[in-house]
Enzyme design. Structure first.
Site, mmCIF file in Angstrom:
data_model
loop_
_atom_site.group_PDB
_atom_site.id
_atom_site.type_symbol
_atom_site.label_atom_id
_atom_site.label_comp_id
_atom_site.label_asym_id
_atom_site.label_seq_id
_atom_site.Cartn_x
_atom_site.Cartn_y
_atom_site.Cartn_z
ATOM 1 N N SER A 124 -68.156 42.098 -22.343
ATOM 2 C CA SER A 124 -69.083 43.285 -22.871
ATOM 3 C C SER A 124 -68.886 43.542 -24.124
ATOM 4 O O SER A 124 -68.677 42.692 -24.840
ATOM 5 C CB SER A 124 -69.069 44.297 -21.914
ATOM 6 O OG SER A 124 -70.084 45.205 -22.251
ATOM 7 N N ASP B 178 -75.018 41.678 -19.476
ATOM 8 C CA ASP B 178 -73.581 41.833 -19.725
ATOM 9 C C ASP B 178 -72.606 41.616 -18.878
ATOM 10 O O ASP B 178 -72.895 41.550 -17.397
ATOM 11 C CB ASP B 178 -73.774 43.673 -19.783
ATOM 12 C CG ASP B 178 -72.319 44.350 -20.435
ATOM 13 O OD1 ASP B 178 -71.207 44.044 -19.621
ATOM 14 O OD2 ASP B 178 -72.524 44.676 -21.492
#
Length: 251
Positions: free
Chosen positions: A19, A142
């Site tokens: 992320s 993500d």
């Protein structure tokens, strides 16, 4: 945290990112000598204002048009194109990998070679905020959905001393949700912390892991992702807490 590590004389020979950690990590892998300065400048100004710009009207307009997300991904892509000096992962001076969640396969995918900026964007594609990133015939969200703190991956790649740079949430115990919007966040936190705890428990005795403290006194709401007012305070607290920690444990 990176500043504290740098002052302790600790430099990485492998960087893994998930992320936002993929974004931070790629700048470290690309230029370790000035990563602290560049990241401090970026987070105090450019990243939030560039990648997540726009009024509520503009964001809602984007959502109405796309049906899936509040922000286009192009501004973040342009920022990374300007920041990263190489085009492919394998060209970085420090080995780097980042992870994203494949939508079609519902599984983790580690990017260890190939186009660098696309891989980082895939790892950073927060559902609802940014669109999924297409790579070949797959779409990616993500990496935190599948590998929030990938200690196990580091060990698989041969790491024997691991420093975890995390955003602070694991330092505080969870509480039962009291509002409707807290339910999903608490459920996600349970899932991410459970995997991290399992990986930590399964580590061989020969592996040394240090989870650096963020030094946060109150939880940070992910809903305030555009709030610039506290970033400098968070940076300073993480530096102070991590410096104290490293002074105690690193000999």
């Amino acid at each position: 945290m990176l500043r504290a590590l740098d002052e302790a004389g600790i430099m990485p020979d492998l960087v893994l990112g998930t992320s936002v950690g993929a974004l931070n990590g790629v700048l470290l892998a690309a230029s370790p000598s000035d990563a602290v300065k560049r990241l401090t400048t970026l987070w105090r100004s450019d990243i939030v204002r560039t990648a997540f710009a726009g009024s509520w009207v503009r964001r809602l307009s984007t959502l109405a048009r796309t049906g899936t997300h509040l922000h286009p991904i192009a501004p973040l892509r342009h920022l990374l194109d300007e920041l990263v000096p190489v085009s492919r992962i394998e060209e970085l001076p420090i080995p780097f990998q980042c992870v994203a969640a494949s939508i079609e396969r519902a599984s983790a995918h580690w990017f260890s070679e190939g186009p660098l900026v696309t891989a980082v964007l895939a790892s950073c594609a927060v559902p609802g905020l940014l669109p999924p990133v297409r790579v070949g015939d797959e779409h990616f969200f993500d990496g935190g959905l599948v590998h929030s703190i990938p200690v196990g991956r580091a060990v698989q790649l041969g790491a024997r001393r691991v420093f975890v740079l995390q955003v602070g949430r694991i330092e505080r115990p969870l509480a039962a949700p009291r509002r409707p919007w807290e339910v999903g966040m608490v459920a996600f936190e349970i899932a991410r912390r459970h995997r991290f705890a399992e990986e930590m428990a399964a580590l061989p005795g020969s592996v040394e892991v240090h989870v650096l403290p963020a030094g946060l006194d109150v939880p940070v709401s992910p809903l305030r992702y555009r709030d610039l007012s506290q970033i400098s305070r968070y940076i300073d607290r993480a530096y102070e807490a991590s410096s104290r920690y490293l002074a105690d444990v690193i000999r």
